[in-house]
Design a protein around this motif. Structure first.
Motif, PDB file in Angstrom:
ATOM      1  N   GLU A 207     -17.169   4.459   0.480  1.00  0.00           N
ATOM      2  CA  GLU A 207     -16.676   5.235   1.616  1.00  0.00           C
ATOM      3  C   GLU A 207     -15.161   5.435   1.524  1.00  0.00           C
ATOM      4  OE1 GLU A 207     -18.527   5.552   5.059  1.00  0.00           O
ATOM      5  OE2 GLU A 207     -20.388   4.536   4.545  1.00  0.00           O
ATOM      6  N   LEU A 208     -14.486   4.406   1.075  1.00  0.00           N
ATOM      7  CA  LEU A 208     -13.046   4.542   0.876  1.00  0.00           C
ATOM      8  C   LEU A 208     -12.754   5.632  -0.148  1.00  0.00           C
ATOM      9  CD1 LEU A 208     -11.263   1.051   0.789  1.00  0.00           C
ATOM     10  CD2 LEU A 208     -10.609   3.084   2.075  1.00  0.00           C
ATOM     11  N   TRP A 209     -13.550   5.633  -1.185  1.00  0.00           N
ATOM     12  CA  TRP A 209     -13.409   6.621  -2.260  1.00  0.00           C
ATOM     13  C   TRP A 209     -13.536   8.041  -1.691  1.00  0.00           C
ATOM     14  CZ3 TRP A 209     -11.173   6.757  -6.616  1.00  0.00           C
ATOM     15  CH2 TRP A 209     -11.555   7.619  -7.651  1.00  0.00           C
ATOM     16  N   THR A 210     -14.512   8.214  -0.819  1.00  0.00           N
ATOM     17  CA  THR A 210     -14.717   9.515  -0.170  1.00  0.00           C
ATOM     18  C   THR A 210     -13.503   9.918   0.669  1.00  0.00           C
ATOM     19  OG1 THR A 210     -17.084   9.068   0.010  1.00  0.00           O
ATOM     20  CG2 THR A 210     -16.188  10.816   1.410  1.00  0.00           C
ATOM     21  N   LEU A 211     -12.999   8.958   1.451  1.00  0.00           N
ATOM     22  CA  LEU A 211     -11.865   9.264   2.326  1.00  0.00           C
ATOM     23  C   LEU A 211     -10.597   9.559   1.520  1.00  0.00           C
ATOM     24  CD1 LEU A 211     -12.687   6.611   5.044  1.00  0.00           C
ATOM     25  CD2 LEU A 211     -12.582   9.086   5.420  1.00  0.00           C
ATOM     26  N   LEU A 212     -10.448   8.885   0.396  1.00  0.00           N
ATOM     27  CA  LEU A 212      -9.293   9.157  -0.457  1.00  0.00           C
ATOM     28  C   LEU A 212      -9.409  10.559  -1.040  1.00  0.00           C
ATOM     29  CD1 LEU A 212      -8.647   5.831  -2.413  1.00  0.00           C
ATOM     30  CD2 LEU A 212      -7.635   6.678  -0.296  1.00  0.00           C
ATOM     31  N   GLU A 213     -10.613  10.907  -1.434  1.00  0.00           N
ATOM     32  CA  GLU A 213     -10.826  12.232  -2.016  1.00  0.00           C
ATOM     33  C   GLU A 213     -10.514  13.317  -0.977  1.00  0.00           C
ATOM     34  OE1 GLU A 213     -14.937  13.389  -2.884  1.00  0.00           O
ATOM     35  OE2 GLU A 213     -14.167  14.234  -4.755  1.00  0.00           O
ATOM     36  N   ARG A 214     -11.024  13.116   0.216  1.00  0.00           N
ATOM     37  CA  ARG A 214     -10.837  14.099   1.278  1.00  0.00           C
ATOM     38  C   ARG A 214      -9.361  14.389   1.527  1.00  0.00           C
ATOM     39  NH1 ARG A 214     -13.515  12.588   6.938  1.00  0.00           N
ATOM     40  NH2 ARG A 214     -15.399  12.847   5.687  1.00  0.00           N
ATOM     41  N   ASN A 215      -8.538  13.361   1.318  1.00  0.00           N
ATOM     42  CA  ASN A 215      -7.108  13.532   1.555  1.00  0.00           C
ATOM     43  C   ASN A 215      -6.306  13.608   0.251  1.00  0.00           C
ATOM     44  OD1 ASN A 215      -6.772  13.222   4.671  1.00  0.00           O
ATOM     45  ND2 ASN A 215      -8.253  11.671   4.089  1.00  0.00           N
ATOM     46  N   GLN A 216      -7.051  13.765  -0.829  1.00  0.00           N
ATOM     47  CA  GLN A 216      -6.418  13.939  -2.146  1.00  0.00           C
ATOM     48  C   GLN A 216      -5.406  12.857  -2.492  1.00  0.00           C
ATOM     49  OE1 GLN A 216      -4.983  17.795  -3.151  1.00  0.00           O
ATOM     50  NE2 GLN A 216      -6.949  18.790  -2.827  1.00  0.00           N
ATOM     51  N   ILE A 217      -5.863  11.628  -2.371  1.00  0.00           N
ATOM     52  CA  ILE A 217      -4.996  10.528  -2.781  1.00  0.00           C
ATOM     53  C   ILE A 217      -5.341  10.087  -4.196  1.00  0.00           C
ATOM     54  CG2 ILE A 217      -4.124   8.234  -2.112  1.00  0.00           C
ATOM     55  CD1 ILE A 217      -3.513  10.335  -0.140  1.00  0.00           C
ATOM     56  N   ARG A 218      -6.485  10.568  -4.715  1.00  0.00           N
ATOM     57  CA  ARG A 218      -6.843  10.149  -6.063  1.00  0.00           C
ATOM     58  C   ARG A 218      -6.394  11.205  -7.070  1.00  0.00           C
ATOM     59  NH1 ARG A 218     -13.278  10.335  -4.914  1.00  0.00           N
ATOM     60  NH2 ARG A 218     -13.142  11.763  -6.679  1.00  0.00           N
ATOM     61  N   THR A 219      -6.377  10.799  -8.309  1.00  0.00           N
ATOM     62  CA  THR A 219      -5.866  11.674  -9.377  1.00  0.00           C
ATOM     63  C   THR A 219      -6.974  12.480 -10.008  1.00  0.00           C
ATOM     64  OG1 THR A 219      -6.022   9.736 -10.800  1.00  0.00           O
ATOM     65  CG2 THR A 219      -3.870  10.329  -9.944  1.00  0.00           C
TER      66      THR A 219
ATOM     67  N   MET B 213       0.818  -1.204   0.000  1.00  0.00           N
ATOM     68  CA  MET B 213       0.000   0.000   0.000  1.00  0.00           C
ATOM     69  C   MET B 213       0.853   1.256   0.000  1.00  0.00           C
ATOM     70  SD  MET B 213      -3.136   0.663  -0.249  1.00  0.00           S
ATOM     71  CE  MET B 213      -3.918  -0.885   0.212  1.00  0.00           C
ATOM     72  N   VAL B 214       1.883   1.270   0.814  1.00  0.00           N
ATOM     73  CA  VAL B 214       2.776   2.435   0.866  1.00  0.00           C
ATOM     74  C   VAL B 214       3.358   2.711  -0.516  1.00  0.00           C
ATOM     75  CG1 VAL B 214       5.034   3.236   1.673  1.00  0.00           C
ATOM     76  CG2 VAL B 214       3.406   2.276   3.295  1.00  0.00           C
ATOM     77  N   LYS B 215       3.808   1.663  -1.140  1.00  0.00           N
ATOM     78  CA  LYS B 215       4.397   1.808  -2.469  1.00  0.00           C
ATOM     79  C   LYS B 215       3.391   2.422  -3.441  1.00  0.00           C
ATOM     80  CE  LYS B 215       7.140  -0.927  -5.773  1.00  0.00           C
ATOM     81  NZ  LYS B 215       6.171  -1.021  -6.896  1.00  0.00           N
ATOM     82  N   GLY B 216       2.171   1.877  -3.429  1.00  0.00           N
ATOM     83  CA  GLY B 216       1.137   2.364  -4.335  1.00  0.00           C
ATOM     84  C   GLY B 216       0.794   3.825  -4.076  1.00  0.00           C
ATOM     85  N   ILE B 217       0.594   4.172  -2.825  1.00  0.00           N
ATOM     86  CA  ILE B 217       0.172   5.536  -2.496  1.00  0.00           C
ATOM     87  C   ILE B 217       1.274   6.546  -2.788  1.00  0.00           C
ATOM     88  CG2 ILE B 217      -0.470   7.075  -0.605  1.00  0.00           C
ATOM     89  CD1 ILE B 217      -2.032   4.834   0.617  1.00  0.00           C
ATOM     90  N   HIS B 218       2.487   6.133  -2.520  1.00  0.00           N
ATOM     91  CA  HIS B 218       3.608   7.044  -2.742  1.00  0.00           C
ATOM     92  C   HIS B 218       3.631   7.557  -4.174  1.00  0.00           C
ATOM     93  CE1 HIS B 218       7.217   8.483  -0.651  1.00  0.00           C
ATOM     94  NE2 HIS B 218       7.715   8.635  -1.861  1.00  0.00           N
ATOM     95  N   GLU B 219       3.213   6.703  -5.085  1.00  0.00           N
ATOM     96  CA  GLU B 219       3.234   7.086  -6.498  1.00  0.00           C
ATOM     97  C   GLU B 219       2.043   7.953  -6.895  1.00  0.00           C
ATOM     98  OE1 GLU B 219       3.362   3.250  -8.285  1.00  0.00           O
ATOM     99  OE2 GLU B 219       5.407   2.825  -7.588  1.00  0.00           O
ATOM    100  N   GLN B 220       1.006   7.919  -6.077  1.00  0.00           N
ATOM    101  CA  GLN B 220      -0.233   8.575  -6.505  1.00  0.00           C
ATOM    102  C   GLN B 220      -0.609   9.827  -5.724  1.00  0.00           C
ATOM    103  OE1 GLN B 220      -1.762   7.823  -9.187  1.00  0.00           O
ATOM    104  NE2 GLN B 220      -0.386   6.113  -9.591  1.00  0.00           N
TER     105      GLN B 220
END
Lengths: 186, 186
Positions: free
Chosen positions: A174-186, A122-129
DNA sequence: ACATTTATTAACATCGTGTTGATTAGTGAA
DNA sequence: TTCACTAATCAACACGATGTTAATAAATGT
């Protein structure tokens, strides 16, 4: 030159017996003797294939995580736009299908390293995104990445260990929402 | 009627030896024999105080976490306004002081349950404080709580295992920001 | 059919476990 | 200080798991 079918047969029997036992008792209480007995083969045979029970465990985890990675990557055909909602949904559904394995690995006390290996992926994936502009500007990237990686792995772990109290698509939303809130999505 | 000093002396010696060994090797490789030898006492004596090495480990964790809880609660004198920035800072500094113990517990492979116990404490704390109105309206509370608890424990774990690459007050500040963003503070 | 590889069997030394009984030494309280 | 009590020591025990070995039997690929 093909593979000797005896080898496959033996290794399958060992892994099968091992998983059976993992569902029954803690890893620390599982012995090579027990595994061999359950697999209907000689204890010596076990040592022809694995160094010890830790080695066996490692191999099992490796195989399973390779499958998980395949699913994670498959739906996000476009590598620049990842994760997509579809890839998240596909992953939650993948967990649903393999709930037995993951429950087993996460439930089992004294389970070395399984959670850590999920976390590393997960760390690897998030680091890139992760997007460090906007809301995340000025923050320490490493902290944010670790924060999000742990959060996501924790959610998945909670979901699996609590027998999936919400459907896969709700979790994905819900995960999608939390990712958006923390700007992890593109 | 006071406490027999021999008992205290023996238990201290056992715990000391145990911690020394934990810093050197994996829990799974530590034997009662080794502990007794290191503590300069008879193996039989160990069994007069603990059932086995798991029991010893459990007691050690219990004692240490009691100390952690005391610090967490101390600075937040006002129970209705918790966490405060000060309580977070005090906690990060507490980890700094006890880095040896926490590094030991988190580094050690096959460490049963230590991380889980930290996580449990965190879930309990967050559950009481999370604000489900505003940005979190409509979300599943359990998911949010699990998400945040895992995130925070993950950050702490990362910070400790990486030898505290940022100072305690920076970590506290960034945590404070992340809590605000997800409305975990009051 | 045959050379090669794998599995079986039984035995072995080694080590950790948890317990026991007899003995020694330290401790708290009178 | 004395004395009853409790803890620690020591040696030994049965038990079970480990990892290895050598001889033998069985299955496999070519």
């Amino acid at each position: 030159m093909t593979v000797d079918r005896r080898i496959l047969k033996t290794r399958e029997a060992i892994k099968k017996a091992f998983f059976d036992l993992m569902a029954e008792k803690d890893f620390k209480d599982i012995t090579v003797h027990l595994i061999s007995e359950r697999a209907n083969l000689n204890r010596g045979t076990f040592y022809l294939h694995y160094l010890d029970k830790f080695h066996l465990l490692d191999k099992c985890i490796e195989e399973q995580l390779a499958g998980l990675l395949r699913v994670c990557a498959s739906t996000g055909a476009d590598q620049t736009h990842f994760p997509t909602f579809d890839s998240i949904l596909a992953t939650t559904e993948y967990f649903e299908e393999h709930i037995l394995f993951y429950t087993c690995m996460l439930t089992n006390e004294g389970m070395p390293s399984f959670r850590d290996r999920l976390h590393q992926l997960m760390v690897k994936g998030i680091h890139e995104q992760v997007n460090m502009s906007g809301i995340n500007k000025g923050m320490n990237k490493e902290i944010l990445v670790q924060f999000m990686a742990s959060a996501i792995v924790g959610i998945v772990e909670w979901w699996i260990l609590n027998k999936m109290p919400v459907p896969a698509n709700q979790l994905a939303r819900e995960l999608w929402t939390l990712l958006e809130r923390n700007q992890i999505r593109t």
